[in-house]
Scaffold this motif. Sequence first.
Motif, PDB file in Angstrom:
ATOM      1  N   ARG A 190       0.869  -1.177   0.000  1.00  0.00           N
ATOM      2  CA  ARG A 190       0.000   0.000   0.000  1.00  0.00           C
ATOM      3  C   ARG A 190       0.900   1.219   0.000  1.00  0.00           C
ATOM      4  O   ARG A 190       1.597   1.493   0.976  1.00  0.00           O
ATOM      5  N   THR A 191       0.901   1.940  -1.059  1.00  0.00           N
ATOM      6  CA  THR A 191       1.790   3.092  -1.162  1.00  0.00           C
ATOM      7  C   THR A 191       1.323   4.003  -2.282  1.00  0.00           C
ATOM      8  O   THR A 191       0.630   3.571  -3.204  1.00  0.00           O
ATOM      9  N   ASN A 192       1.700   5.269  -2.161  1.00  0.00           N
ATOM     10  CA  ASN A 192       1.474   6.205  -3.265  1.00  0.00           C
ATOM     11  C   ASN A 192       2.786   6.599  -3.930  1.00  0.00           C
ATOM     12  O   ASN A 192       2.831   7.546  -4.718  1.00  0.00           O
ATOM     13  N   LEU A 193       3.866   5.872  -3.580  1.00  0.00           N
ATOM     14  CA  LEU A 193       5.157   6.156  -4.209  1.00  0.00           C
ATOM     15  C   LEU A 193       5.087   5.805  -5.689  1.00  0.00           C
ATOM     16  O   LEU A 193       4.615   4.719  -6.059  1.00  0.00           O
ATOM     17  N   GLU A 236      13.902   7.334  -2.168  1.00  0.00           N
ATOM     18  CA  GLU A 236      14.630   6.090  -2.424  1.00  0.00           C
ATOM     19  C   GLU A 236      14.632   5.215  -1.173  1.00  0.00           C
ATOM     20  O   GLU A 236      14.442   4.000  -1.245  1.00  0.00           O
ATOM     21  N   THR A 237      14.842   5.841  -0.019  1.00  0.00           N
ATOM     22  CA  THR A 237      14.797   5.095   1.238  1.00  0.00           C
ATOM     23  C   THR A 237      13.417   4.480   1.442  1.00  0.00           C
ATOM     24  O   THR A 237      13.287   3.302   1.798  1.00  0.00           O
ATOM     25  N   ALA A 238      12.383   5.282   1.221  1.00  0.00           N
ATOM     26  CA  ALA A 238      11.013   4.805   1.427  1.00  0.00           C
ATOM     27  C   ALA A 238      10.685   3.620   0.532  1.00  0.00           C
ATOM     28  O   ALA A 238      10.020   2.671   0.951  1.00  0.00           O
ATOM     29  N   SER A 239      11.154   3.655  -0.714  1.00  0.00           N
ATOM     30  CA  SER A 239      10.856   2.568  -1.649  1.00  0.00           C
ATOM     31  C   SER A 239      11.459   1.245  -1.190  1.00  0.00           C
ATOM     32  O   SER A 239      10.986   0.178  -1.567  1.00  0.00           O
ATOM     33  N   ASP A 243       8.516  -3.578   2.404  1.00  0.00           N
ATOM     34  CA  ASP A 243       8.304  -4.866   3.063  1.00  0.00           C
ATOM     35  C   ASP A 243       8.317  -4.753   4.582  1.00  0.00           C
ATOM     36  O   ASP A 243       7.932  -5.696   5.277  1.00  0.00           O
ATOM     37  N   ARG A 244       8.779  -3.614   5.106  1.00  0.00           N
ATOM     38  CA  ARG A 244       8.906  -3.467   6.558  1.00  0.00           C
ATOM     39  C   ARG A 244       7.690  -2.797   7.195  1.00  0.00           C
ATOM     40  O   ARG A 244       7.580  -2.769   8.412  1.00  0.00           O
ATOM     41  N   PHE A 245       6.823  -2.244   6.381  1.00  0.00           N
ATOM     42  CA  PHE A 245       5.649  -1.558   6.908  1.00  0.00           C
ATOM     43  C   PHE A 245       4.410  -2.168   6.263  1.00  0.00           C
ATOM     44  O   PHE A 245       3.995  -1.765   5.172  1.00  0.00           O
ATOM     45  N   PRO A 246       3.806  -3.146   6.925  1.00  0.00           N
ATOM     46  CA  PRO A 246       2.699  -3.897   6.314  1.00  0.00           C
ATOM     47  C   PRO A 246       1.489  -3.046   5.959  1.00  0.00           C
ATOM     48  O   PRO A 246       0.699  -3.428   5.101  1.00  0.00           O
ATOM     49  N   ASP A 247       1.334  -1.888   6.616  1.00  0.00           N
ATOM     50  CA  ASP A 247       0.170  -1.052   6.315  1.00  0.00           C
ATOM     51  C   ASP A 247       0.481   0.070   5.337  1.00  0.00           C
ATOM     52  O   ASP A 247      -0.386   0.904   5.054  1.00  0.00           O
ATOM     53  N   GLY A 248       1.693   0.103   4.834  1.00  0.00           N
ATOM     54  CA  GLY A 248       1.961   1.014   3.744  1.00  0.00           C
ATOM     55  C   GLY A 248       3.037   2.058   4.007  1.00  0.00           C
ATOM     56  O   GLY A 248       3.430   2.329   5.145  1.00  0.00           O
ATOM     57  N   VAL A 249       3.523   2.624   2.903  1.00  0.00           N
ATOM     58  CA  VAL A 249       4.503   3.707   2.897  1.00  0.00           C
ATOM     59  C   VAL A 249       3.903   4.825   2.056  1.00  0.00           C
ATOM     60  O   VAL A 249       3.562   4.616   0.884  1.00  0.00           O
ATOM     61  N   PHE A 250       3.782   6.014   2.637  1.00  0.00           N
ATOM     62  CA  PHE A 250       3.067   7.092   1.959  1.00  0.00           C
ATOM     63  C   PHE A 250       3.883   8.379   1.963  1.00  0.00           C
ATOM     64  O   PHE A 250       4.448   8.773   2.992  1.00  0.00           O
ATOM     65  N   PHE A 251       3.910   9.015   0.800  1.00  0.00           N
ATOM     66  CA  PHE A 251       4.639  10.276   0.615  1.00  0.00           C
ATOM     67  C   PHE A 251       3.645  11.435   0.692  1.00  0.00           C
ATOM     68  O   PHE A 251       2.613  11.436   0.015  1.00  0.00           O
ATOM     69  N   LEU A 292      -1.909   0.681  13.168  1.00  0.00           N
ATOM     70  CA  LEU A 292      -1.247   0.427  11.897  1.00  0.00           C
ATOM     71  C   LEU A 292       0.272   0.542  12.010  1.00  0.00           C
ATOM     72  O   LEU A 292       0.806   1.160  12.935  1.00  0.00           O
ATOM     73  N   HIS A 293       0.944  -0.075  11.044  1.00  0.00           N
ATOM     74  CA  HIS A 293       2.403   0.032  10.905  1.00  0.00           C
ATOM     75  C   HIS A 293       2.679   0.728   9.571  1.00  0.00           C
ATOM     76  O   HIS A 293       2.747   0.088   8.524  1.00  0.00           O
ATOM     77  N   VAL A 294       2.810   2.052   9.648  1.00  0.00           N
ATOM     78  CA  VAL A 294       2.911   2.890   8.452  1.00  0.00           C
ATOM     79  C   VAL A 294       4.198   3.702   8.510  1.00  0.00           C
ATOM     80  O   VAL A 294       4.650   4.099   9.588  1.00  0.00           O
ATOM     81  N   LEU A 295       4.804   3.943   7.348  1.00  0.00           N
ATOM     82  CA  LEU A 295       5.897   4.911   7.229  1.00  0.00           C
ATOM     83  C   LEU A 295       5.358   6.120   6.480  1.00  0.00           C
ATOM     84  O   LEU A 295       4.926   6.004   5.335  1.00  0.00           O
ATOM     85  N   LEU A 296       5.375   7.274   7.131  1.00  0.00           N
ATOM     86  CA  LEU A 296       4.961   8.526   6.503  1.00  0.00           C
ATOM     87  C   LEU A 296       6.202   9.307   6.107  1.00  0.00           C
ATOM     88  O   LEU A 296       7.058   9.595   6.954  1.00  0.00           O
ATOM     89  N   VAL A 297       6.314   9.659   4.829  1.00  0.00           N
ATOM     90  CA  VAL A 297       7.408  10.504   4.348  1.00  0.00           C
ATOM     91  C   VAL A 297       6.847  11.911   4.212  1.00  0.00           C
ATOM     92  O   VAL A 297       6.065  12.197   3.304  1.00  0.00           O
ATOM     93  N   LEU A 298       7.235  12.789   5.139  1.00  0.00           N
ATOM     94  CA  LEU A 298       6.724  14.165   5.155  1.00  0.00           C
ATOM     95  C   LEU A 298       7.791  15.068   4.552  1.00  0.00           C
ATOM     96  O   LEU A 298       8.834  15.323   5.161  1.00  0.00           O
ATOM     97  N   ASP A 299       7.532  15.555   3.345  1.00  0.00           N
ATOM     98  CA  ASP A 299       8.537  16.285   2.577  1.00  0.00           C
ATOM     99  C   ASP A 299       8.345  17.790   2.695  1.00  0.00           C
ATOM    100  O   ASP A 299       7.232  18.307   2.536  1.00  0.00           O
ATOM    101  N   ASN A 300       9.440  18.504   2.969  1.00  0.00           N
ATOM    102  CA  ASN A 300       9.457  19.979   3.052  1.00  0.00           C
ATOM    103  C   ASN A 300       8.661  20.493   4.252  1.00  0.00           C
ATOM    104  O   ASN A 300       7.687  21.222   4.118  1.00  0.00           O
ATOM    105  N   LEU A 301       9.148  20.153   5.429  1.00  0.00           N
ATOM    106  CA  LEU A 301       8.480  20.581   6.658  1.00  0.00           C
ATOM    107  C   LEU A 301       9.014  21.914   7.183  1.00  0.00           C
ATOM    108  O   LEU A 301       8.490  22.429   8.172  1.00  0.00           O
TER     109      LEU A 301
END
Length: 739
Positions: A190-193, A236-239, A243-251, A292-301
Amino acid sequence: MRVLPTGTVTFLFTDIEESTELLQDLGRDEFVRRLDRHAEILRTAVAEQGGVEILTEGDSFFVAFPTASSALRAAVAAQRALAGHPWPDGNPIRVRMGLHTGEGVPGGDNYVGIDVNLAARIAAAGHGGQIVISETTRVLVAGDVPDGVTFRDLGLHDLKGLEHPERLHDLVIDGLSADFPALRTRRAHRTNLRPRRTSFVGRARAMGDIERLLGETRLLTLTGPGGTGKTRLALETASRQLDRFPDGVFFVDLSPLTDPTLVISAIAGVLKVREAPGRDLASSLRRHLADLHVLLVLDNLEQLVDGSSTVGDLLDAAPGSKVLATSRIALRLSGEQEYQVEPLELPARERRGDAAQLVSSESVRLFVDRATSVRPDFTLTDANASAVAEIVERLDGLPLALELAASRLRVLDPTTLAERLEDRLSMLRGGHRDLPERHRTLERTIRWSHEMLEPDERRLFARLSVFAGGWRLDAAEAVCGGGGIDVLEGLGTLVDDSLVRRRELADGSLRFFMLETIREFAWERLREAGEARILRERHGRHYESLAERVSIALEGGRGDWLELLDAEQENLRAALSWFHERSDSEGLQAIAGSLGHYWMDRGLLSEMRTWLERSLESGAKGSNHALVLTRLSGVDYIQGRYEAARMRAEDSLAEARSIGDLAGVQRAMAHLANALEAEGFVEESWNLGKEAAEIARRLQEGHPRMLLVALINLGYSAIVRGMLEDAVRYSEEAVTLAL
């Protein structure tokens, strides 16, 4: 007559792993005996838990249970019994099992519906000895699990024939093997990458560092100035974390936002979370993320740091999730780990002309990669290697700058491009149209950070551009202070904002610097403010004073100041250039004369001669003028120009005497003695050398080095004259003084 459970039913499917191969290995009769024993074990476990056997075909079973707990207990009991049975030759029957709970819709003496198909797909995904269950079943049995049994989350998986991915778990049973291969499914990510459209070059060490840190912390912030490639590195790191975040990686792109209160809205929009009845959006988002087990990539904070506390709130509400943020400043939240993204590695200078060695540099590889995208025939050769090396060095290894520069190869060759990079900011334009506006020119990227500064911070930023090659805090305070500017506070802000970088020196002190591309932008702001001239004058006077202090220290025998001058070479050259441009011979002579010992010690004779001769062009007289003549005499002597050395020393001696400069007289005498000896005037040299030594004794308290040099010269002259006892006496005295 059997009665099929209805309503909510848990379905169990089983079969023997690799049964066909087992039949071939064991033979028909032995296989049938083991198959029958396996069936007895399964039927016993099923009967004890009230299960109904729906269908048996070959080695597979389909069973229905009225409750999820009874189905789970039957499966666990069966696996334990199968593992504990004394199978012949120690070769057990390994059975895979799958459980799913859904609507039990009878169809004749069987069941129909999607839930039956899902249970069958789940069983088929597993391996011998493994029990795989659906998320629905896990939730139903969570409060009634047999002793010694735990769940292991296997993430989302695509199952054949099903539209949506299903979260699957397997059971870890004490005493039984839990080491299974990956499920026989395609892991659903589950990702929007989006798949990248250009290659990712270099950064192997940075990637390793970031992945390690992400494993150790829940909030990792990549910081650095604009153009260093923070966003690309985060993506690139997020991609690689899918496999480590079963609920998704989102940018989540936050660059368009300026209102910190909109951070929650942006994250919720990406995750498709809406306000729940009776809850605001922030509360609804926290509730959504809670389990959930999610990785959020928050860009330009960086422009939203005032709202970064909401990030901390989300992490508190979602203990299984993590945030990878990019920002030009740290968020300063508890638990945050900052990682400063450096520009790409530059090539070693000794490799500049060798294409084969040059390509090992990350910055060169990126430039060549992007160059070939605009000119497919472009190759790195020994002929253009030096120009490419100069390009990447001028651009500080900044990825954005390198990509923009490479686009110029449509119409320029590398050599011409390198020459035109004197004006970096005007050259580095024309990025891809689908990039954010701030990434289409290097100037806009830097301006993005500049516009977030307070007015006094902008003034300090501009003023600091007067330094070349970096500076210390005391220099910044001396040169850039005034007008209400708090240099210490402002410098801290500029470091936090990644516009200024710092480096710890071997002695533990800090040195600050700007990347040259950023410094060029800051210099333009200084010129626009009309402060360039006054700041250059302050800078020149500061380094004139520094050079004079160091000269006195070196005269006093303190060699530890040489390292300071090593660090300040570029600033000293800038100060010399400023005084030369203004025809300020006094300032020029003061620095050039003071740097004599340093230039000599470092072997910079050509540079020394250039600046000394330039300082004499105006013809101004004085103690510094006499010192410059003496320094030039020393250079002439070392380079074998003995007559010129003698004449310079004679002029210096006459001028020092005329103004009563006793130290200047001693220095000139010592240089004149050396030149006379080299020309064959041994007696005159000897007498002058002794006189110089006597003056040095009178000045010894403030100039110990002066006497030491005089004694060494006398010892050498005594050897030339055959006066060995005198040579020993002078040399011993010099050794004692040196100790």
